[in-house]
Motif scaffolding. Structure first.
Motif, short mmCIF file in Angstrom:
data_model
loop_
_atom_site.label_atom_id
_atom_site.label_comp_id
_atom_site.label_asym_id
_atom_site.label_seq_id
_atom_site.Cartn_x
_atom_site.Cartn_y
_atom_site.Cartn_z
N GLU A 64 0.83 -1.20 0.00
CA GLU A 64 0.00 0.00 0.00
C GLU A 64 0.87 1.25 0.00
O GLU A 64 2.02 1.23 0.43
CB GLU A 64 -0.92 0.01 1.23
N ALA A 65 0.29 2.34 -0.47
CA ALA A 65 1.02 3.61 -0.54
C ALA A 65 0.19 4.72 0.09
O ALA A 65 -1.04 4.70 0.03
CB ALA A 65 1.35 3.94 -1.98
N ALA A 66 0.88 5.67 0.68
CA ALA A 66 0.25 6.87 1.22
C ALA A 66 1.06 8.06 0.73
O ALA A 66 2.28 7.95 0.53
CB ALA A 66 0.24 6.82 2.75
N ALA A 67 0.40 9.19 0.51
CA ALA A 67 1.09 10.37 0.00
C ALA A 67 0.48 11.63 0.59
O ALA A 67 -0.72 11.68 0.88
CB ALA A 67 1.01 10.42 -1.52
N PHE A 68 1.33 12.63 0.78
CA PHE A 68 0.87 13.95 1.23
C PHE A 68 1.89 14.98 0.77
O PHE A 68 3.02 14.64 0.44
CB PHE A 68 0.68 14.00 2.75
N VAL A 69 1.47 16.25 0.74
CA VAL A 69 2.37 17.34 0.37
C VAL A 69 2.65 18.17 1.62
O VAL A 69 1.73 18.63 2.30
CB VAL A 69 1.77 18.23 -0.73
N ARG A 70 3.93 18.32 1.94
CA ARG A 70 4.33 19.13 3.09
C ARG A 70 4.18 20.61 2.72
O ARG A 70 4.17 20.98 1.55
CB ARG A 70 5.78 18.85 3.46
N PRO A 71 4.11 21.48 3.74
CA PRO A 71 3.99 22.92 3.46
C PRO A 71 5.14 23.49 2.64
O PRO A 71 4.97 24.47 1.92
CB PRO A 71 3.96 23.54 4.86
N ASP A 72 6.32 22.87 2.71
CA ASP A 72 7.46 23.36 1.93
C ASP A 72 7.51 22.77 0.52
O ASP A 72 8.54 22.82 -0.14
CB ASP A 72 8.77 23.12 2.68
N ASN A 73 6.38 22.23 0.06
CA ASN A 73 6.18 21.77 -1.31
C ASN A 73 6.90 20.47 -1.66
O ASN A 73 7.25 20.25 -2.82
CB ASN A 73 6.53 22.87 -2.32
N TRP A 74 7.11 19.61 -0.70
CA TRP A 74 7.65 18.27 -0.94
C TRP A 74 6.50 17.28 -0.93
O TRP A 74 5.71 17.25 0.01
CB TRP A 74 8.66 17.87 0.13
N LEU A 75 6.40 16.48 -1.98
CA LEU A 75 5.45 15.37 -2.02
C LEU A 75 6.14 14.17 -1.40
O LEU A 75 7.20 13.75 -1.87
CB LEU A 75 5.04 15.05 -3.46
N ILE A 76 5.55 13.62 -0.34
CA ILE A 76 6.12 12.47 0.36
C ILE A 76 5.26 11.26 0.03
O ILE A 76 4.06 11.25 0.32
CB ILE A 76 6.15 12.69 1.88
N VAL A 77 5.86 10.24 -0.57
CA VAL A 77 5.17 9.01 -0.92
C VAL A 77 5.81 7.87 -0.14
O VAL A 77 7.02 7.64 -0.27
CB VAL A 77 5.25 8.71 -2.43
N THR A 78 5.02 7.20 0.69
CA THR A 78 5.52 6.07 1.46
C THR A 78 4.89 4.80 0.90
O THR A 78 3.67 4.70 0.82
CB THR A 78 5.16 6.22 2.95
N ILE A 79 5.74 3.86 0.50
CA ILE A 79 5.27 2.60 -0.06
C ILE A 79 5.60 1.52 0.97
O ILE A 79 6.76 1.18 1.18
CB ILE A 79 5.94 2.29 -1.41
N ALA A 80 4.56 1.02 1.62
CA ALA A 80 4.74 0.04 2.69
C ALA A 80 4.93 -1.35 2.13
O ALA A 80 4.59 -1.63 0.98
CB ALA A 80 3.52 0.06 3.61
N ASP A 81 5.48 -2.21 2.97
CA ASP A 81 5.63 -3.63 2.63
C ASP A 81 6.43 -3.81 1.35
O ASP A 81 6.14 -4.69 0.55
CB ASP A 81 4.23 -4.27 2.51
N SER A 82 7.41 -2.95 1.14
CA SER A 82 8.22 -3.00 -0.07
C SER A 82 9.67 -2.64 0.24
O SER A 82 9.94 -1.86 1.15
CB SER A 82 7.70 -2.02 -1.12
#
Length: 144
Positions: A64-82
């Motif tokens: 599974e993956a989760a994503a969010f954009v930080r206030p400083d304009n970084w997109l953070i994508v976390t890919i679990a179980d990988s």
């Protein structure tokens, strides 16, 4: 369970990351999951009428993956179980992405993309095949 997640909530608040992303990372690193993917991944960016579509494709199935954009304009994508080997992606550049950082964990990987555009909303789309993660980025509408 509250004792574990209560502590996690406090740390998440201090780090300014969404609780769901931290929970996915924590659960994926508990050792009860086996890494789903271990192949190389590719990254592409497609411009759409209302934003962008980022596609991450791996050689094998990914978790599974989760994503969010930080206030400083970084997109953070976390890919679990990988355990994807994504270091090759750090040289990727486009009109949307001007920097990429990859942080591997025991059973997860985090991909950070510095964006050149301000994003209003992020949506992770998962469908078959399961070796593909689509991330839809919606831009702010221009005032006429």
């Amino acid at each position: 369970m509250e004792r574990i997640f209560g502590s996690l909530r406090k740390k998440v608040k201090e780090a300014e990351i969404p609780f769901v992303c931290a929970a996915v990372l924590m659960l994926s690193s508990c050792g009860i999951f086996s890494p789903a993917g271990a192949g190389l991944a590719s990254l592409t960016v497609e411009q759409l009428s209302n934003g962008y579509l980022i596609r991450i494709v791996a050689e094998n199935d990914v978790g599974e993956a989760a994503a969010f954009v930080r206030p400083d304009n970084w997109l953070i994508v976390t890919i679990a179980d990988s355990t994807l080997r994504m270091k090759e992606l750090t040289t990727f550049r486009s009109t949307l992405v001007d920097s990429v950082e990859v942080t591997p964990f025991a059973t997860a990987v985090q991909v950070s993309l510095r964006l050149t555009k301000h994003v209003d909303a992020v949506e992770v789309i998962r469908q078959k095949p399961v070796n593909e993660i689509l991330i839809s980025l919606f831009l702010r509408k221009q005032k006429k």
